[in-house]
Design an enzyme around this catalytic site. Structure first.
Site, short mmCIF file in Angstrom:
data_model
loop_
_atom_site.label_atom_id
_atom_site.label_comp_id
_atom_site.label_asym_id
_atom_site.label_seq_id
_atom_site.Cartn_x
_atom_site.Cartn_y
_atom_site.Cartn_z
CB THR A 85 -0.96 -0.02 1.21
OG1 THR A 85 -1.67 -1.24 1.20
CG2 THR A 85 -1.95 1.14 1.14
CE LYS A 115 8.47 14.49 20.64
NZ LYS A 115 8.77 15.74 19.95
CG HIS A 142 -6.94 -1.74 2.98
ND1 HIS A 142 -6.58 -0.63 2.24
CD2 HIS A 142 -5.82 -2.50 3.09
CE1 HIS A 142 -5.29 -0.73 1.92
NE2 HIS A 142 -4.81 -1.84 2.42
C1 NCD Z 1 -3.81 -5.94 3.87
C2 NCD Z 1 -4.03 -4.99 5.02
O1 NCD Z 1 -3.13 -4.24 5.41
O2 NCD Z 1 -5.15 -5.01 5.52
N1 NCD Z 1 -2.60 -5.71 3.21
C3 NCD Z 1 -2.59 -4.91 2.11
O3 NCD Z 1 -2.74 -3.72 2.21
N2 NCD Z 1 -2.45 -5.49 0.91
C4 NCD Z 1 -4.01 -7.35 4.18
C5 NCD Z 1 -3.28 -7.94 5.34
O4 NCD Z 1 -2.44 -7.32 5.98
O5 NCD Z 1 -3.54 -9.12 5.61
#
Ligand code: NCD
Length: 316
Positions: free
Chosen positions: A58, A87, A137
């Site tokens: 990401t 902090k 997400h």
């Molecule tokens: C995911 C997340 O961060 O939720 N990762 C991602 O961004 N591709 C999935 C995960 O961490 O399992």
């Protein structure tokens, strides 16, 4: 539509527009002239990349997307350790300050569910949720949806098995919400008891033109899939119900060659990554393993999201 906090913010026309921009940006990136043009498109704009939780894809795809479009990047990758959060500064205060620095977008990942909304509530700069705890997400789900569209050529009438740790996996939650915007999709939620998809998401699907089922049977689910969307156990996140922390260290649902044989021949395997032990390494070379291609799509979808942020903030 200023911030991107949840999959809720995207209508079908918004998604269609975003995917069109994604395709254009991908096309433009194919040759040297296009890449040069793109690298000058947003000179003078900066993106803030603020990650309170670990990230590979990401953060790096957002930063690569910024760089490829000529934007500056101001970044902290371990904000929980290196920012003033140590902090005792609140997210709100940090955000109010960042809002003064005139970023085109703030891309934020945080371990607390709801942190993205709290941050967005105090800024004018477009806030992009790069994952908030067990919440959502949305940008991952958009690239997942883009990949599904790329593979299937449609977003309706699909049987999508979403499997793994659905109680704590935020990508699965956002993806289910996006699929629920279309018609006649059948979502099969496959999880261990105690790791089921949240009721809030099930309600969204139930009140749409789509259906969901829940199962603990790997074989039955796989045999009907067009898309298999796999997720890892989110070991680092505490469960809501006390006593279940650390209960499940490894997934008992594994996609291996035998599982591939159960899937219809046309079905593909997706995964937001990182994968740990829930997909065996010999699956990687199978043409039905789409997860690396899926991750690659993230670059172009995120370019389109940053382009949109500049348009929202500066009207250009
Ligand atoms: C995911 C997340 O961060 O939720 N990762 C991602 O961004 N591709 C999935 C995960 O961490 O399992």
């Amino acid at each position: 539509m200023n911030h991107i906090i949840s999959a809720d913010e995207f209508s079908r026309p918004d998604i269609a527009e975003l995917f069109e921009a994604t395709n254009q940006l991908r096309e433009q990136s194919l040759d040297a002239e296009g890449r040069r043009e793109l690298a000058q498109a947003y000179i003078g704009y900066q993106v803030c990349s603020l990650f309170y939780e670990p990230s590979t894809r990401t953060r790096l795809s957002f930063e690569a997307a910024s760089a490829k479009m000529g934007m500056g990047i101001v970044s902290t990758e371990s904000a929980s350790e290196f920012s003033s959060a140590v902090k005792g500064e609140t997210i709100e205060d940090t955000m109010r300050v960042l809002d003064e620095y005139d970023f085109a977008a703030i891309v934020m990942r945080h371990d607390q569910t709801g942190a993205a909304k709290r941050a967005a509530d105090v800024v004018r700069t477009p806030l992009i949720n790069a994952g908030d705890g067990k919440g959502e997400h949305p940008t991952q789900a958009l690239l997942d949806l883009y990949t599904i569209d790329q593979y299937a050529g449609r977003l309706d009438g699909l049987t999508v098995v979403i499997g793994g740790d659905l109680a704590r996996g935020r990508t699965a939650r956002s993806l289910a919400k996006l699929l629920a915007k279309y018609d006649k999709n059948r979502l099969i939620f496959l999880s261990e008891p105690g790791f089921e998809m949240g009721d809030d998401i099930k309600e969204v699907v139930a009140s749409s033109n789509n259906d969901y089922e829940e199962t603990t049977s790997l074989g039955n689910a796989l045999s009907e899939a067009d898309i298999v969307y796999w997720t890892r156990m989110q070991k680092e996140r505490p469960m809501d119900k006390s006593g279940q922390v650390g209960l499940q260290q490894a997934s008992s649902f594994i996609i291996d060659k035998t599982a591939l044989d159960i899937m219809p021949e046309h079905a593909i395997v997706m995964h937001p990554l990182p994968k740990v032990d829930e997909i065996t390494a010999d699956v990687d070379s199978d043409p039905r393993a789409w997860y690396f291609k899926q991750a690659g799509n993230g670059l172009y979808v995120r370019m389109a999201l940053l382009k949109r942020a500049v348009e929202v903030k500066y009207g250009t």
